[in-house]
Design an enzyme around this catalytic site. Structure first.
Site, mmCIF file in Angstrom:
data_model
loop_
_atom_site.group_PDB
_atom_site.id
_atom_site.type_symbol
_atom_site.label_atom_id
_atom_site.label_comp_id
_atom_site.label_asym_id
_atom_site.label_seq_id
_atom_site.Cartn_x
_atom_site.Cartn_y
_atom_site.Cartn_z
ATOM 1 N N VAL A 57 0.820 -1.213 0.000
ATOM 2 C CA VAL A 57 0.000 0.000 0.000
ATOM 3 C C VAL A 57 0.856 1.266 0.000
ATOM 4 C CG1 VAL A 57 -0.218 0.371 2.496
ATOM 5 C CG2 VAL A 57 -2.144 0.928 1.002
ATOM 6 N N SER A 58 2.154 1.117 0.232
ATOM 7 C CA SER A 58 3.057 2.262 0.375
ATOM 8 C C SER A 58 3.954 2.412 -0.846
ATOM 9 C CB SER A 58 3.930 2.070 1.622
ATOM 10 O OG SER A 58 5.106 2.840 1.564
#
Length: 225
Positions: free
Chosen positions: A12-13
Site C-alpha cells: 500500500v506504500s
C-alpha cells in the site's frame, strides 16, 4: 564485514516500492560485503494504529508536500509511471498475507511477486486487494492450481496470525511507518532506519564504502539521478 538489513514493507506504500527497488539493485553489492537482506511483509494500517501515526494524506501540510516529494522520488528511483490510483487507499491485508505465504512456500519467486504487486498497483492501477485481481497478478508467476492455494492460505487463520506477528515485530522495533528497517552491523549493534532516502546513513552504519552527494563546480556535466 557482516550485517543484516531487515526491511518491513507493505504494497500500500509507494515509498516501500522505491525502497524494495533500491535494495534489490544493491543486493549483489551488499552480498559481496556479507550483508544479507530480509524483506518482511507487514500491515501498514496496523503499524499506524499501533504507533499512533497518521497517513500523510490525512494531514493537509503533508498532503500538500507529498506531490513534490513523490515527483522527485519517482525520478530518482526510475519509475516515472507511478501514480496514486483512484481506489487508494486499499485494505492491504489479503495481498500482504499472500506474500507471507509466498515467502515461505516459494522463496525463489517471493521478491518478484512483491515487485509485481507494487508495479500493478502503483504503475498500472490494479486493485490488488481484490481476490480476482490479485489472482491475475499472481498468474504471472504461478499456475491456476497454485494461485488457488495461495489465496486459500492467505485467508487462513495461520497466515492471518503470521502477518499480525510480522506487524507486531516491526512495532516492537519502533516502527511508525513503511519502509522500516532494522539493521545489524558487524559489531552486533542494531539500529532502526525509516524511509527511502536514508540509505547513506545505513551504509555508514554498516561500515560500507559509499559515495556522498557531491556538488560540482560550474560547467561540469550534470549528474544523472
Amino acid at each position: 564485514m557482516s550485517g543484516q538489513i531487515t526491511c518491513y514493507l507493505d504494497c500500500v506504500s509507494p515509498y516501500s516500492y522505491f525502497a524494495l527497488l533500491h535494495l534489490e539493485r544493491q543486493r549483489e553489492t551488499l552480498k559481496s560485503h556479507d550483508v544479507d537482506i530480509d524483506i518482511v511483509p507487514v500491515f501498514l494500517g496496523g503499524i499506524n494504529v499501533g504507533s499512533g501515526n497518521k497517513p500523510p494524506w490525512t494531514l493537509p501540510a503533508k498532503a500538500a508536500y507529498s506531490k513534490f516529494d513523490s515527483t522527485r522520488a519517482k525520478k530518482h528511483f526510475g519509475v516515472p509511471k507511478v501514480k496514486t490510483p483512484d481506489f487508494f487507499p486499499i485494505l492491504s491485508l489479503l495481498p500482504q498475507r499472500a506474500l507471507v505465504y509466498v515467502k515461505e512456500a516459494h522463496p525463489e519467486t517471493y521478491i518478484q511477486v512483491f515487485l509485481d504487486l507494487f508495479q500493478e498497483m502503483w504503475e498500472n492501477g490494479v486493485d490488488v486487494s481484490k481476490p480476482d485481481l490479485l489472482a491475475q497478478v499472481l498468474f504471472k508467476r504461478f499456475p491456476a492450481t497454485e494461485i488457488k492455494d495461495i489465496l486459500e492460505k492467505a485467508n487462513s487463520a495461520l497466515y492471518k496470525q503470521r502477518l499480525n506477528d510480522n506487524t507486531k515485530e516491526a512495532l516492537d522495533r519502533g516502527a511508525f511507518g513503511c519502509p522500516w528497517y532494522f539493521v545489524r552491523n558487524s559489531k552486533g549493534e542494531e539500529e532502526p532506519f525509516f524511509g527511502s532516502d536514508r540509505f547513506h546513513f545505513m551504509w555508514e552504519y554498516l561500515g560500507l564504502p559509499w559515495k556522498d552527494v557531491e556538488l560540482q563546480e560550474p560547467g561540469q556535466p550534470k549528474a544523472k539521478i
